[in-house]
Scaffold this active site. Structure first.
Site, PDB file in Angstrom:
ATOM      1  N   SER A  88       8.638   1.969 -10.612  1.00 50.38           N
ATOM      2  CA  SER A  88       7.117   2.052 -10.062  1.00 50.38           C
ATOM      3  C   SER A  88       6.521   3.033 -10.661  1.00 50.38           C
ATOM      4  O   SER A  88       6.323   2.891 -11.852  1.00 50.38           O
ATOM      5  CB  SER A  88       7.201   2.014  -8.447  1.00 50.38           C
ATOM      6  OG  SER A  88       6.158   1.996  -7.863  1.00 50.38           O
ATOM      7  N   ASP A 112       8.330  -9.426  -7.022  1.00 50.12           N
ATOM      8  CA  ASP A 112       7.666  -8.170  -6.945  1.00 50.12           C
ATOM      9  C   ASP A 112       6.148  -8.223  -6.926  1.00 50.12           C
ATOM     10  O   ASP A 112       5.601  -8.701  -7.894  1.00 50.12           O
ATOM     11  CB  ASP A 112       8.057  -7.262  -8.189  1.00 50.12           C
ATOM     12  CG  ASP A 112       7.507  -6.034  -8.089  1.00 50.12           C
ATOM     13  OD1 ASP A 112       6.706  -5.449  -7.604  1.00 50.12           O
ATOM     14  OD2 ASP A 112       8.342  -5.163  -8.595  1.00 50.12           O
ATOM     15  N   HIS A 129       9.817  -5.175  -4.930  1.00 51.23           N
ATOM     16  CA  HIS A 129       9.534  -3.784  -5.467  1.00 51.23           C
ATOM     17  C   HIS A 129      10.553  -2.822  -5.347  1.00 51.23           C
ATOM     18  O   HIS A 129      10.676  -1.865  -6.057  1.00 51.23           O
ATOM     19  CB  HIS A 129       8.038  -3.287  -5.241  1.00 51.23           C
ATOM     20  CG  HIS A 129       7.263  -2.363  -6.163  1.00 51.23           C
ATOM     21  ND1 HIS A 129       7.342  -2.681  -7.481  1.00 51.23           N
ATOM     22  CD2 HIS A 129       6.934  -1.073  -5.999  1.00 51.23           C
ATOM     23  CE1 HIS A 129       6.819  -1.702  -8.195  1.00 51.23           C
ATOM     24  NE2 HIS A 129       6.638  -0.762  -7.061  1.00 51.23           N
TER      25      HIS A 129
END
Length: 403
Positions: free
Chosen positions: A172, A347, A377
């Protein structure tokens, strides 16, 4: 403003709820342990290191120097595991040995470093005279993580381990700050064997994350009026809402599942329910309000761009006279750096369309790209099946470029 603030508070309660799943009965013994105690309890060595950045922030990194059976093997290659937005190094030890990437890497003869971004729960100190309670301390976004945290971590770890290169794994925002660092600082790429990115995020014009979308509707001045100028979701408030949502989630497990989907998107990959009470005592990790404002700007602009200070005058002060923040140019990343990417079809932050655009922009630098259609995610770090479906590929990728 009042109506929007009330709606926002309700939404943020849901965000906090995503980090809590009640486990009143049959809780894991890890539930009330800190990260070093958890690692030690699993039979792994752990060290705590303090790393000072060029601009004075004191970051904490946790080191797992070897696995449970390879203590005497030497010359282990160091690997950085860098967490994502509103997260901490705990994300890499949530699951059990054999399931968490940190333990798997340690057992495969790597020297594992769990780094923490400035402003999260483990990195809230600074050299004098700046105090963590000051506005000056919290005046940062992932721009500063890219400029200062990334090189500080790399140089400290290489110096400590007496290696000339290391492996970087980011999730991320951990990918965001590395891509920005590589694009703006050509001295970083030669220090890396390779770079593995999970749920990679640069420009996000197609993101569908409901929280980021909601925040992007707030203008910059109102953003700071609502949240202040310090930390986003301060720890004292987080702990209070964790207790509230622990009861909520205990009474309605499906409600908690729905709240998690608010953050991660709908997905089929599963978390380990027995570990969720442990997670609830460690997450969220925290960040600055300015960093969250930066993410809202990314959603609005659709650009991989530095933080916009809101006026030509302020931008000029920070960007060498430029009225507008600079855009990070991916084509400036060294073409010799091997990059591997793992993305998810569910995601909502690293949207599949945006990831495809990223892969195209990186071109031949991308040596491996794997799309897991049902991953959202958080699944890259938390999914209970990641050790079967994903981590063997990660190990193979790292091994190929560290021979």
């Amino acid at each position: 403003v009042a109506m929007r603030s009330a709606t926002l508070v309700f939404l943020l309660l849901a965000v906090l709820g995503s980090f809590v799943v009640a486990g009143v009965a049959g809780q894991s013994p890890d539930t009330f342990l800190n990260i070093t105690q958890i690692i030690s309890r699993k039979g792994y060595p752990v060290e705590t290191h303090k790393i000072t950045t060029e601009d004075g922030y004191i970051l904490t990194a946790f080191r797992i120097p070897y696995g449970r059976t390879n203590q005497h093997k030497t010359n282990k290659i160091p690997v950085i595991l860098q967490h994502g937005l509103l997260d901490s190094s705990f994300t890499w030890v949530l699951n059990e040995p054999g399931e968490s990437l940190s333990y798997i890497l340690a057992d495969n003869n790597y020297d594992v470093w769990l780094t923490n971004s400035r402003g999260n729960k483990y990195s809230t100190n600074h050299m004098p005279p700046i105090h963590p309670n000051s506005t000056a301390f919290w005046s940062f976004s992932w721009d500063q993580m890219a400029k200062y945290d990334v090189p500080a971590n790399i140089h400290y770890i290489l110096s400590t381990t007496h290696h000339s290169k290391l492996v970087y794994v980011g999730h991320s925002q951990g990918t965001t700050q590395m891509f920005a660092s590589l694009a703006s600082n050509p001295s970083i790429a030669p220090l890396l064997y390779c770079y593995a990115g999970f749920g990679p995020v640069v420009s996000i014009p197609n993101q569908r994350n409901k929280v980021i979308t909601f925040l992007s509707d707030i203008d910059l001045l109102e953003f700071f009026i609502i949240f202040g100028f310090h930390d986003f979701l301060p720890p004292t408030q987080s702990h209070m809402w964790k207790r509230v949502f622990a009861e909520f989630c205990y009474e309605c497990e499906s409600c908690c599942a729905n709240v998690i989907e608010l953050i991660c998107g709908k997905h089929n990959a599963a978390f380990n329910d027995s570990r969720m009470p442990v997670m609830a005592t460690h997450e969220p990790g925290g960040t600055s309000v300015q960093n969250m404002a930066h993410w809202s700007q990314m959603s609005k602009s659709g650009l991989f761009q530095a933080y916009n200070y809101g006026s030509k005058k302020e931008n000029e002060k920070h960007y060498n006279g430029s009225h507008t923040p600079p855009v990070y140019e991916l084509d400036k990343i060294s073409e010799s750096l091997p990059i591997g990417l793992w993305s998810g079809g569910e995601d909502s932050l690293a949207d599949p369309i945006d990831v495809k655009l990223l892969v195209k922009a990186l071109g031949s630098r991308v040596k491996k790209w794997e799309m897991l259609e049902d991953y959202a995610h958080l699944d890259f770090a938390w999914a209970v099946d990641a050790h079967r479906r994903m981590y063997p590929q990660v190990l193979e990728f790292i091994s190929e470029y560290t021979k």
